[in-house]
Design an enzyme around this catalytic site. Structure first.
Site, PDB file in Angstrom:
ATOM      1  N   LYS A  52       0.654  -1.148   0.093  1.00 10.03           N
ATOM      2  CA  LYS A  52      -0.062  -0.072  -0.198  1.00 10.03           C
ATOM      3  C   LYS A  52       1.019   1.374  -0.085  1.00 10.03           C
ATOM      4  CE  LYS A  52      -2.309  -0.958   3.662  1.00 10.03           C
ATOM      5  NZ  LYS A  52      -1.306  -2.405   3.982  1.00 10.03           N
TER       6      LYS A  52
ATOM      7  N   ARG B 111     -10.413   0.535   7.716  1.00 14.06           N
ATOM      8  CA  ARG B 111      -9.937  -0.952   7.905  1.00 14.06           C
ATOM      9  C   ARG B 111     -10.909  -1.836   8.392  1.00 14.06           C
ATOM     10  NH1 ARG B 111      -4.098   0.186   8.785  1.00 14.06           N
ATOM     11  NH2 ARG B 111      -3.209  -1.828   9.000  1.00 14.06           N
TER      12      ARG B 111
ATOM     13  N   ARG C  91      11.393  -5.696   5.328  1.00 14.06           N
ATOM     14  CA  ARG C  91      11.154  -4.394   5.038  1.00 14.06           C
ATOM     15  C   ARG C  91      12.327  -3.488   5.884  1.00 14.06           C
ATOM     16  NH1 ARG C  91       5.502  -2.089   5.316  1.00 14.06           N
ATOM     17  NH2 ARG C  91       5.425  -3.284   7.214  1.00 14.06           N
TER      18      ARG C  91
ATOM     19  N   ARG D  37      10.512  -1.594  11.360  1.00 10.66           N
ATOM     20  CA  ARG D  37       9.289  -1.372  12.372  1.00 10.66           C
ATOM     21  C   ARG D  37       9.385  -2.209  13.371  1.00 10.66           C
ATOM     22  NH1 ARG D  37       4.494   0.103   8.356  1.00 10.66           N
ATOM     23  NH2 ARG D  37       3.523  -1.336   9.855  1.00 10.66           N
TER      24      ARG D  37
ATOM     25  N   ARG E 220      -1.011  -9.605  13.013  1.00 18.66           N
ATOM     26  CA  ARG E 220      -1.493  -8.653  11.843  1.00 18.66           C
ATOM     27  C   ARG E 220      -2.259  -9.124  10.960  1.00 18.66           C
ATOM     28  NH1 ARG E 220       3.703  -5.517  10.952  1.00 18.66           N
ATOM     29  NH2 ARG E 220       2.598  -4.308   9.371  1.00 18.66           N
TER      30      ARG E 220
HETATM   31  P1  AP5 Z   1       4.703  -1.486   1.978  1.00 17.29           P
HETATM   32  O1  AP5 Z   1       4.512  -0.802   0.659  1.00 17.29           O
HETATM   33  O2  AP5 Z   1       5.551  -1.080   2.793  1.00 17.29           O
HETATM   34  O3  AP5 Z   1       3.557  -2.380   2.466  1.00 17.29           O
HETATM   35  P2  AP5 Z   1       2.088  -2.074   3.299  1.00 17.29           P
HETATM   36  O4  AP5 Z   1       0.975  -2.376   2.722  1.00 17.29           O
HETATM   37  O5  AP5 Z   1       2.076  -0.248   3.290  1.00 17.29           O
HETATM   38  O6  AP5 Z   1       2.235  -2.496   4.393  1.00 17.29           O
HETATM   39  P3  AP5 Z   1       2.208  -1.794   6.195  1.00 17.29           P
HETATM   40  O7  AP5 Z   1       2.953  -3.014   6.852  1.00 17.29           O
HETATM   41  O8  AP5 Z   1       2.746  -0.529   6.226  1.00 17.29           O
HETATM   42  O9  AP5 Z   1       0.707  -2.253   6.287  1.00 17.29           O
HETATM   43  P4  AP5 Z   1      -0.314  -2.077   7.670  1.00 17.29           P
HETATM   44  O10 AP5 Z   1      -1.693  -2.039   7.153  1.00 17.29           O
HETATM   45  O11 AP5 Z   1       0.238  -3.492   8.321  1.00 17.29           O
HETATM   46  O12 AP5 Z   1       0.559  -1.149   8.488  1.00 17.29           O
HETATM   47  P5  AP5 Z   1       0.007   0.438   8.810  1.00 17.29           P
HETATM   48  O13 AP5 Z   1       1.424   1.314   9.129  1.00 17.29           O
HETATM   49  O14 AP5 Z   1      -1.039   0.757   7.931  1.00 17.29           O
HETATM   50  O15 AP5 Z   1       5.394  -2.805   1.341  1.00 17.29           O
HETATM   51  C1  AP5 Z   1       6.125  -3.776   2.325  1.00 17.29           C
HETATM   52  C2  AP5 Z   1       7.156  -4.564   1.870  1.00 17.29           C
HETATM   53  O16 AP5 Z   1       7.152  -5.204   0.668  1.00 17.29           O
HETATM   54  C3  AP5 Z   1       8.390  -3.390   1.459  1.00 17.29           C
HETATM   55  O17 AP5 Z   1       9.619  -3.841   1.933  1.00 17.29           O
HETATM   56  C4  AP5 Z   1       8.259  -3.203  -0.125  1.00 17.29           C
HETATM   57  O18 AP5 Z   1       9.658  -2.924  -0.830  1.00 17.29           O
HETATM   58  C5  AP5 Z   1       7.699  -4.567  -0.615  1.00 17.29           C
HETATM   59  N1  AP5 Z   1       7.043  -4.743  -1.643  1.00 17.29           N
HETATM   60  C6  AP5 Z   1       5.906  -3.678  -1.889  1.00 17.29           C
HETATM   61  N2  AP5 Z   1       5.269  -4.041  -3.123  1.00 17.29           N
HETATM   62  C7  AP5 Z   1       6.091  -5.247  -3.459  1.00 17.29           C
HETATM   63  C8  AP5 Z   1       5.982  -5.986  -4.709  1.00 17.29           C
HETATM   64  N3  AP5 Z   1       5.063  -5.905  -5.864  1.00 17.29           N
HETATM   65  N4  AP5 Z   1       6.853  -6.927  -4.842  1.00 17.29           N
HETATM   66  C9  AP5 Z   1       7.902  -7.289  -3.938  1.00 17.29           C
HETATM   67  N5  AP5 Z   1       7.974  -6.601  -2.938  1.00 17.29           N
HETATM   68  C10 AP5 Z   1       7.123  -5.495  -2.559  1.00 17.29           C
HETATM   69  O19 AP5 Z   1      -0.713   0.188  10.248  1.00 17.29           O
HETATM   70  C11 AP5 Z   1       0.352  -0.124  11.465  1.00 17.29           C
HETATM   71  C12 AP5 Z   1      -0.879  -0.309  12.707  1.00 17.29           C
HETATM   72  O20 AP5 Z   1      -1.305   0.956  13.003  1.00 17.29           O
HETATM   73  C13 AP5 Z   1      -1.772  -1.414  12.664  1.00 17.29           C
HETATM   74  O21 AP5 Z   1      -1.335  -2.724  12.912  1.00 17.29           O
HETATM   75  C14 AP5 Z   1      -2.906  -0.750  13.530  1.00 17.29           C
HETATM   76  O22 AP5 Z   1      -2.239  -1.130  14.981  1.00 17.29           O
HETATM   77  C15 AP5 Z   1      -2.633   0.884  13.414  1.00 17.29           C
HETATM   78  N6  AP5 Z   1      -3.657   1.165  12.430  1.00 17.29           N
HETATM   79  C16 AP5 Z   1      -3.256   1.805  11.207  1.00 17.29           C
HETATM   80  N7  AP5 Z   1      -4.381   2.145  10.671  1.00 17.29           N
HETATM   81  C17 AP5 Z   1      -5.677   1.783  11.535  1.00 17.29           C
HETATM   82  C18 AP5 Z   1      -6.883   1.848  11.133  1.00 17.29           C
HETATM   83  N8  AP5 Z   1      -7.540   2.506  10.306  1.00 17.29           N
HETATM   84  N9  AP5 Z   1      -7.831   1.344  12.196  1.00 17.29           N
HETATM   85  C19 AP5 Z   1      -7.182   0.821  13.360  1.00 17.29           C
HETATM   86  N10 AP5 Z   1      -5.789   0.746  13.526  1.00 17.29           N
HETATM   87  C20 AP5 Z   1      -4.918   1.097  12.647  1.00 17.29           C
END
Ligand code: AP5
Length: 210
Positions: free
Chosen positions: A13, A88, A123, A156, A167
Site C-alpha cells: 500500500k 480498515r 522491510r 518497524r 496483524r
Molecule cells: P509496503 O508498501 O510498506 O506495504 P504496506 O501495505 O504499506 O504495509 P504496512 O505494513 O505498512 O501495512 P499495515 O497496514 O500493516 O501497517 P500500517 O502502518 O497501516 O511494502 C512492504 C514491503 O514489501 C516493502 O519492503 C516493499 O519494498 C515490498 N514490496 C511492496 N510491493 C512489492 C511487490 N509488488 N513485490 C515485491 N516486494 C514488494 O498500520 C500499522 C498499525 O497501525 C496497525 O497494525 C494498527 O495497529 C494501526 N492502524 C493503522 N491504521 C489503522 C486503522 N485504520 N484502524 C485501526 N488501527 C490502525
C-alpha cells in the site's frame, strides 16, 4: 480524486501510494504513519496507540475516525487524497462515507499470506523521508542507508514474525466486510500484488483511466 488503498500488512500500500501521489498530485494520508509519529513524539494519543500497534491489533474506530476527520480538514486535502490503511473496518468505511460522500476507487492489493510475511520481515524504511526498501526484493544501494536522503534505515517494531502473524489475522477478521462494502458500491478494483512493483503500478494507473 479520492482513493482508498486496502491490503494486508506488507501488501504494498505505502509503496504504491507514493507513486500515486506523485502522478496525481494528491495528499497522502496513512493512519499507520500518523500513529507512528505520535508514538515517537510520546503524545497522549501515541501512548494509547503504542501497545495496540506493538501487539498487531487495531486502534479503536473512535480514535482513528477522529484522527482522519481532523486530517481531512487540512488544506492539502482539497485537491484530493489517498487513504492508506483507512478504512480498515466496516464501521470506519461507513463513517468515511458519512464524512465525504463516496470515494472514487477502493484499490485492493491482494497478496498471499506466506509472501506477506517474507516481505514484512525484510522491510526497511527511512525515518526521515519515508522511502520504503526491502532487503530481498528492493534493497538500498548501500546497506542500511537511504538512497534518497542518506538517513540510516530502520525496521518497524511490528515487522517481526510473531506480530506479523497477529496483524495478518487482524486483517482477515475485518477485510471481507470492508471489501464487500466497496464491491456493493461498484468502487472496488482488485489488483494482483504478487506482480512486481512497476506492474502493480501500471495496472492501477490503467484502472484509473491512464
Ligand atoms: P509496503 O508498501 O510498506 O506495504 P504496506 O501495505 O504499506 O504495509 P504496512 O505494513 O505498512 O501495512 P499495515 O497496514 O500493516 O501497517 P500500517 O502502518 O497501516 O511494502 C512492504 C514491503 O514489501 C516493502 O519492503 C516493499 O519494498 C515490498 N514490496 C511492496 N510491493 C512489492 C511487490 N509488488 N513485490 C515485491 N516486494 C514488494 O498500520 C500499522 C498499525 O497501525 C496497525 O497494525 C494498527 O495497529 C494501526 N492502524 C493503522 N491504521 C489503522 C486503522 N485504520 N484502524 C485501526 N488501527 C490502525
Amino acid at each position: 480524486m479520492k482513493l482508498v488503498l486496502i491490503g494486508a500488512p506488507a501488501a504494498g500500500k505505502g509503496t504504491q501510494a507514493r507513486r500515486l501521489i506523485d502522478k496525481y498530485n494528491l495528499a497522502y494520508i496513512s493512519t499507520g504513519d500518523i500513529l507512528r509519529e505520535q508514538v515517537s513524539k510520546g503524545t497522549e494519543l501515541g501512548l494509547k496507540a503504542k501497545e495496540v500497534m506493538d501487539a498487531g491489533k487495531l486502534v479503536s474506530d473512535e480514535l482513528i475516525i477522529a484522527i482522519v476527520k481532523d486530517r481531512l480538514s487540512e488544506d492539502d486535502c482539497k485537491v484530493g487524497y489517498i487513504l492508506d490503511g483507512f478504512p480498515r473496518t466496516d464501521v470506519q468505511a461507513q463513517k468515511l462515507d458519512e464524512l465525504i460522500g463516496s470515494v472514487d476507487r477502493a484499490i485492493y492489493i491482494k497478496v498471499p499470506d506466506d509472501v506477506l510475511l517474507t516481505r514484512l520481515t525484510a522491510r526497511e524504511t527511512c525515518p526521515d523521508c519515508g522511502a520504503i526498501y526491502n532487503k530481498i526484493s528492493s534493497p538500498s544501494k548501500e546497506a542500511g542507508v537511504c538512497d534518497v536522503c542518506g538517513a540510516k534505515l530502520t525496521q518497524r517494531k511490528d515487522d517481526n514474525m510473531e506480530t506479523g502473524l497477529v496483524r495478518l489475522k487482524t486483517f482477515h477478521d475485518t477485510a471481507d466486510a470492508l471489501i464487500d462494502h466497496y464491491a456493493k458500491q461498484g468502487k472496488l478494483f482488485e489488483v494482483d500484488g504478487l506482480a512486481d512493483i512497476d506492474e502493480v503500478t501500471n495496472e492501477i494507473f490503467k484502472n484509473l483511466g491512464e
